[in-house]
Write a protein that holds these residues in place. Sequence first.
Motif, PDB file in Angstrom:
ATOM      1  N   LEU A  38      18.740   6.022  16.401  1.00 32.58           N
ATOM      2  CA  LEU A  38      19.209   7.677  16.683  1.00 32.58           C
ATOM      3  C   LEU A  38      21.172   6.829  16.156  1.00 32.58           C
ATOM      4  O   LEU A  38      21.519   7.306  15.315  1.00 32.58           O
ATOM      5  CB  LEU A  38      19.563   7.791  18.326  1.00 32.58           C
ATOM      6  CG  LEU A  38      21.182   9.032  18.815  1.00 32.58           C
ATOM      7  CD1 LEU A  38      20.963  10.001  17.706  1.00 32.58           C
ATOM      8  CD2 LEU A  38      20.652   9.469  19.940  1.00 32.58           C
ATOM      9  N   VAL A  39      21.228   5.053  16.778  1.00 33.83           N
ATOM     10  CA  VAL A  39      22.993   5.531  16.398  1.00 33.83           C
ATOM     11  C   VAL A  39      22.690   4.655  15.234  1.00 33.83           C
ATOM     12  O   VAL A  39      24.064   5.032  14.619  1.00 33.83           O
ATOM     13  CB  VAL A  39      23.165   3.745  17.251  1.00 33.83           C
ATOM     14  CG1 VAL A  39      24.137   3.146  16.402  1.00 33.83           C
ATOM     15  CG2 VAL A  39      23.237   3.588  18.692  1.00 33.83           C
ATOM     16  N   ASP A  40      22.211   4.060  14.460  1.00 35.14           N
ATOM     17  CA  ASP A  40      21.702   4.443  13.097  1.00 35.14           C
ATOM     18  C   ASP A  40      22.097   5.843  11.756  1.00 35.14           C
ATOM     19  O   ASP A  40      22.540   5.412  10.831  1.00 35.14           O
ATOM     20  CB  ASP A  40      20.892   3.356  12.912  1.00 35.14           C
ATOM     21  CG  ASP A  40      20.317   3.744  10.991  1.00 35.14           C
ATOM     22  OD1 ASP A  40      20.774   2.968  10.684  1.00 35.14           O
ATOM     23  OD2 ASP A  40      19.259   3.960  10.441  1.00 35.14           O
ATOM     24  N   VAL A  41      21.173   6.143  13.010  1.00 36.06           N
ATOM     25  CA  VAL A  41      20.666   8.100  11.814  1.00 36.06           C
ATOM     26  C   VAL A  41      22.747   8.751  12.472  1.00 36.06           C
ATOM     27  O   VAL A  41      22.564   8.751  11.296  1.00 36.06           O
ATOM     28  CB  VAL A  41      20.099   8.772  12.667  1.00 36.06           C
ATOM     29  CG1 VAL A  41      20.234  10.310  12.505  1.00 36.06           C
ATOM     30  CG2 VAL A  41      18.797   8.042  11.755  1.00 36.06           C
ATOM     31  N   LEU A  42      23.177   8.385  13.160  1.00 31.79           N
ATOM     32  CA  LEU A  42      24.738   8.891  14.061  1.00 31.79           C
ATOM     33  C   LEU A  42      25.956   8.230  12.652  1.00 31.79           C
ATOM     34  O   LEU A  42      26.300   8.956  12.158  1.00 31.79           O
ATOM     35  CB  LEU A  42      24.899   9.134  14.804  1.00 31.79           C
ATOM     36  CG  LEU A  42      23.780   9.358  16.223  1.00 31.79           C
ATOM     37  CD1 LEU A  42      24.397   9.653  17.567  1.00 31.79           C
ATOM     38  CD2 LEU A  42      23.979  11.312  15.291  1.00 31.79           C
ATOM     39  N   THR A  43      25.115   6.992  12.506  1.00 29.56           N
ATOM     40  CA  THR A  43      26.274   6.493  11.156  1.00 29.56           C
ATOM     41  C   THR A  43      26.133   6.586   9.925  1.00 29.56           C
ATOM     42  O   THR A  43      27.136   6.526   9.273  1.00 29.56           O
ATOM     43  CB  THR A  43      26.445   4.511  11.912  1.00 29.56           C
ATOM     44  OG1 THR A  43      24.859   3.990  11.273  1.00 29.56           O
ATOM     45  CG2 THR A  43      26.639   4.220  13.142  1.00 29.56           C
ATOM     46  N   ARG A  44      25.293   6.498   9.790  1.00 30.31           N
ATOM     47  CA  ARG A  44      24.940   6.966   8.094  1.00 30.31           C
ATOM     48  C   ARG A  44      24.314   8.510   7.712  1.00 30.31           C
ATOM     49  O   ARG A  44      24.325   8.776   6.692  1.00 30.31           O
ATOM     50  CB  ARG A  44      23.553   6.532   7.769  1.00 30.31           C
ATOM     51  CG  ARG A  44      23.548   5.365   8.341  1.00 30.31           C
ATOM     52  CD  ARG A  44      21.705   4.677   7.657  1.00 30.31           C
ATOM     53  NE  ARG A  44      21.254   5.042   6.915  1.00 30.31           N
ATOM     54  CZ  ARG A  44      19.615   4.864   7.226  1.00 30.31           C
ATOM     55  NH1 ARG A  44      19.443   3.438   7.337  1.00 30.31           N
ATOM     56  NH2 ARG A  44      19.137   6.096   6.599  1.00 30.31           N
ATOM     57  N   LEU A  56      15.362   9.852   6.660  1.00 26.15           N
ATOM     58  CA  LEU A  56      16.713   9.237   8.183  1.00 26.15           C
ATOM     59  C   LEU A  56      15.753   9.515   9.970  1.00 26.15           C
ATOM     60  O   LEU A  56      16.431   9.032  11.050  1.00 26.15           O
ATOM     61  CB  LEU A  56      17.662  10.288   8.512  1.00 26.15           C
ATOM     62  CG  LEU A  56      19.079  10.336   7.567  1.00 26.15           C
ATOM     63  CD1 LEU A  56      20.169  10.959   7.641  1.00 26.15           C
ATOM     64  CD2 LEU A  56      19.084   8.381   7.829  1.00 26.15           C
ATOM     65  N   ILE A  57      14.465  10.420   9.468  1.00 22.22           N
ATOM     66  CA  ILE A  57      13.893  11.712  10.902  1.00 22.22           C
ATOM     67  C   ILE A  57      12.780   9.792  10.897  1.00 22.22           C
ATOM     68  O   ILE A  57      12.531   8.510   9.988  1.00 22.22           O
ATOM     69  CB  ILE A  57      12.895  12.148   9.967  1.00 22.22           C
ATOM     70  CG1 ILE A  57      11.645  11.982   9.140  1.00 22.22           C
ATOM     71  CG2 ILE A  57      13.653  13.244  10.578  1.00 22.22           C
ATOM     72  CD1 ILE A  57      11.342  13.143   8.316  1.00 22.22           C
ATOM     73  N   PRO A  58      12.310   9.079  12.134  1.00 23.85           N
ATOM     74  CA  PRO A  58      12.245   8.211  12.292  1.00 23.85           C
ATOM     75  C   PRO A  58      10.717   7.575  12.322  1.00 23.85           C
ATOM     76  O   PRO A  58      10.792   6.727  11.314  1.00 23.85           O
ATOM     77  CB  PRO A  58      11.855   9.022  13.931  1.00 23.85           C
ATOM     78  CG  PRO A  58      12.193   9.410  14.985  1.00 23.85           C
ATOM     79  CD  PRO A  58      12.641  10.360  13.152  1.00 23.85           C
ATOM     80  N   GLN A  59       9.643   8.563  11.389  1.00 22.99           N
ATOM     81  CA  GLN A  59       8.510   7.991  10.629  1.00 22.99           C
ATOM     82  C   GLN A  59       9.088   7.419   9.166  1.00 22.99           C
ATOM     83  O   GLN A  59       8.068   6.249   8.693  1.00 22.99           O
ATOM     84  CB  GLN A  59       7.932   8.660  10.752  1.00 22.99           C
ATOM     85  CG  GLN A  59       7.530  10.151   9.918  1.00 22.99           C
ATOM     86  CD  GLN A  59       8.091  11.575  10.346  1.00 22.99           C
ATOM     87  OE1 GLN A  59       8.646  11.375  11.612  1.00 22.99           O
ATOM     88  NE2 GLN A  59       7.986  12.235  10.701  1.00 22.99           N
TER      89      GLN A  59
END
Length: 60
Positions: A38-44, A56-59
């Motif tokens: 979640l931190v990675d996605v929100l920053t990118r 950006l989805i988890p898989q």
Amino acid sequence: MDTNYLFAGSHEAAQRATILYSLLNTCALHGVNPREWLVDVLTRIDMTPQEELYMLIPQH
């Protein structure tokens, strides 16, 4: 996970919560730390071109 969405505030809020829970459960299924993901996605997310958002989805 049983959750009562009667008190989500609105139908749209309940739908957003369901999407988030689904993404976090996908993290668990793929052995991804949900907090780190979640931190990675929100920053990118702002820098990611629309055609690459699926990455950006988890898989992935």
